[in-house]
Design a protein around this motif. Structure first.
Motif, PDB file in Angstrom:
ATOM      1  N   THR A   1       0.830  -1.105   0.049  1.00  0.00           N
ATOM      2  CA  THR A   1      -0.135  -0.007  -0.122  1.00  0.00           C
ATOM      3  C   THR A   1       0.719   1.288   0.134  1.00  0.00           C
ATOM      4  O   THR A   1       0.607   2.196  -0.704  1.00  0.00           O
ATOM      5  CB  THR A   1      -0.840  -0.050   1.140  1.00  0.00           C
ATOM      6  OG1 THR A   1      -1.712  -1.114   1.039  1.00  0.00           O
ATOM      7  CG2 THR A   1      -1.799   1.118   1.258  1.00  0.00           C
ATOM      8  N   TRP A   2       1.982   1.190   0.748  1.00  0.00           N
ATOM      9  CA  TRP A   2       2.758   2.372   0.724  1.00  0.00           C
ATOM     10  C   TRP A   2       3.739   2.416  -0.204  1.00  0.00           C
ATOM     11  O   TRP A   2       4.175   3.323  -0.653  1.00  0.00           O
ATOM     12  CB  TRP A   2       3.679   2.541   2.249  1.00  0.00           C
ATOM     13  CG  TRP A   2       2.479   2.785   3.219  1.00  0.00           C
ATOM     14  CD1 TRP A   2       2.457   2.085   4.577  1.00  0.00           C
ATOM     15  CD2 TRP A   2       1.821   3.944   3.537  1.00  0.00           C
ATOM     16  NE1 TRP A   2       1.311   2.440   5.302  1.00  0.00           N
ATOM     17  CE2 TRP A   2       1.084   3.837   4.647  1.00  0.00           C
ATOM     18  CE3 TRP A   2       1.415   5.188   2.622  1.00  0.00           C
ATOM     19  CZ2 TRP A   2       0.168   4.778   5.111  1.00  0.00           C
ATOM     20  CZ3 TRP A   2       0.876   6.255   3.217  1.00  0.00           C
ATOM     21  CH2 TRP A   2      -0.166   6.107   4.430  1.00  0.00           C
TER      22      TRP A   2
ATOM     23  N   GLY B   1       4.280   2.520  -3.542  1.00  0.00           N
ATOM     24  CA  GLY B   1       3.800   2.805  -4.740  1.00  0.00           C
ATOM     25  C   GLY B   1       4.939   3.467  -5.735  1.00  0.00           C
ATOM     26  O   GLY B   1       5.909   3.488  -5.468  1.00  0.00           O
TER      27      GLY B   1
ATOM     28  N   ASP C   1      -1.868  -7.784  -4.221  1.00  0.00           N
ATOM     29  CA  ASP C   1      -0.341  -7.018  -3.710  1.00  0.00           C
ATOM     30  C   ASP C   1       0.730  -7.897  -3.475  1.00  0.00           C
ATOM     31  O   ASP C   1       1.598  -7.529  -3.489  1.00  0.00           O
ATOM     32  CB  ASP C   1      -0.891  -6.688  -2.227  1.00  0.00           C
ATOM     33  CG  ASP C   1      -1.524  -5.173  -2.594  1.00  0.00           C
ATOM     34  OD1 ASP C   1      -1.718  -4.689  -3.583  1.00  0.00           O
ATOM     35  OD2 ASP C   1      -2.155  -4.835  -1.540  1.00  0.00           O
TER      36      ASP C   1
ATOM     37  N   SER D   1      -0.894   0.414  -5.184  1.00  0.00           N
ATOM     38  CA  SER D   1      -1.281   1.682  -4.298  1.00  0.00           C
ATOM     39  C   SER D   1      -2.287   2.171  -4.926  1.00  0.00           C
ATOM     40  O   SER D   1      -3.439   2.536  -4.268  1.00  0.00           O
ATOM     41  CB  SER D   1      -0.039   2.600  -4.411  1.00  0.00           C
ATOM     42  OG  SER D   1       1.016   2.296  -3.865  1.00  0.00           O
TER      43      SER D   1
ATOM     44  N   SER E   1      -5.475   0.090  -3.861  1.00  0.00           N
ATOM     45  CA  SER E   1      -5.784   0.420  -2.366  1.00  0.00           C
ATOM     46  C   SER E   1      -6.580   1.776  -2.322  1.00  0.00           C
ATOM     47  O   SER E   1      -7.449   1.940  -1.304  1.00  0.00           O
ATOM     48  CB  SER E   1      -4.566   0.701  -1.551  1.00  0.00           C
ATOM     49  OG  SER E   1      -3.667  -0.595  -1.696  1.00  0.00           O
TER      50      SER E   1
END
Length: 371
Positions: free
Chosen positions: A61-62, A64, A188, A347, A350
């Motif tokens: 998620t972070w 990206g 992911d 990302s 998300s």
């Protein structure tokens, strides 16, 4: 710049693989729980995401396209360097703080989105107001990461930026729409593996290019430009601290983070996931740091890129794809391109799920369709 059919084929194969995993995860969602639990299966994955998948999806998620490209750019830009590459440390600390203070209480109370506690305490109007900045944050974040993808694809395989961004957004939207959190989480896992493999494969080839000076030497000595370790002037300390606090504290109130927290199988797992993702963010930043250092250590006039260098051409923001394109063999640059595409997709999906979950839960259901 030539059009590379092989690169286009590689991207198409990668996107089809991601779509296949997303559809498989959607099938898994459909067969999870009863019809009454359908919305929770979509938004928080039925609250049974384990440590392995949860750790991957929270890290992805972070990590990206903006995270990878931006870290490489900060290390490359003369006068800034590694000292100003704050995202890896800042975001990792935000995950640690989230794990220490927020993960357990949020998960133990069984919330569905991060707006739930505000809406329960202050009413549905406050929930609606708080949705606006949360939505804007997701929109700008999505714009940044898709911009990173467009820049990378345009540098390496020279196809239209708008087409690449639109197709990527449609694919991410498609599997997120049909599978919810399960699709996002399982894709992911694949995407994070692609990021790690693609960037680490590229680094040795770029580092061994004849035009690249030893990055250990250029870290502390001025060769082609100022040392890439960088420095912080006394006049810039407050700016540095402001940016650092923005990343560390501003990295906490994101639905994308709490969606993973709330989907974990227990409150303890939610806390552990945060710490695992903090470590994962640091590890995933290493190849981007090295690529930025390689860019700062390259005599660009000795490469096909020519002169002036990327900084003078105002292309510092594209230093990562430029290194992949001009310092790596063609087939290796395609691996790197796959890595950046994976980072963007991980990302983007998300952001799509976060914004739509908050709207469906806190605006549509709790405000308009309470029954």
């Amino acid at each position: 710049m030539a059009f590379h059919a092989e690169g286009l084929v590689a991207i198409v194969v990668f996107y089809l693989a991601i779509l296949a995993v997303g559809i498989w995860a959607a099938w898994k969602t459909k067969n999870t729980g009863s019809e009454g639990d359908r919305s929770e299966a979509i938004i928080v994955g039925g609250r049974d995401i384990g440590l392995l998948v949860g750790g991957f999806t929270m890290t992805a998620t972070w990590v990206g396209g903006g995270y990878i490209n931006g870290t490489a750019e900060a290390v490359y830009v003369p006068g800034y360097g590694l000292a100003w590459a704050q995202a890896p440390i800042g975001y990792s600390l935000s995950l640690v703080l989230g794990g220490l203070f927020f993960a357990k209480p949020m998960r133990s109370k069984g919330y569905v989105t991060m707006l739930d506690p505000f809406q329960q305490l202050y009413g549905k109007r406050m929930g609606g107001l708080l949705f606006i900045p949360a939505l804007m944050g997701e929109m700008f974040w999505a714009a940044a990461i898709f911009s990173a993808l467009g820049a990378t694809i345009s540098v390496i395989i020279d196809i239209n930026v708008n087409i690449s961004v639109i197709i990527s957004a449609l694919i991410a939207t498609m599997y997120t729409l049909v599978g919810g959190l399960y699709s996002v989480a399982y894709t992911d896992v694949v995407q994070l593996f692609c990021i790690f493999l693609g960037l680490w494969i590229s680094v040795p080839f770029a580092m061994s290019h004849p035009a690249v000076t030893d990055i250990g030497l250029t870290a502390v000595h001025q060769v082609h430009q100022e040392p890439w370790l960088g420095s912080i002037n006394s006049l810039d300390i407050y700016t540095w601290l402001d940016n650092f606090l923005l990343l560390t504290l501003g990295g906490i109130p994101w639905q994308a983070y709490f969606q993973r927290v709330l989907s974990s199988s227990s409150a303890t797992y939610a806390q552990v996931l945060s710490f695992l993702a903090a470590f994962g963010c640091l590890v995933m930043a290493l190849p981007a740091v090295l690529i930025g250092a390689i860019g700062a250590s390259t005599a660009w006039n000795e490469t096909e890129y020519g002169i002036p260098d990327p900084m003078t051409k105002k292309e510092a923001d594209m230093i990562l794809p430029i290194v992949l394109q001009y310092l790596c063999p063609v087939y290796i640059s395609f691996f790197g391109l796959g890595a950046v595409s994976a980072a963007v997709m991980s990302s983007a999906d998300s952001s799509i799920l976060s914004a739509s979950s908050m709207f469906a839960r806190n605006i549509y259901q709790l405000s308009f369709r309470q029954n």
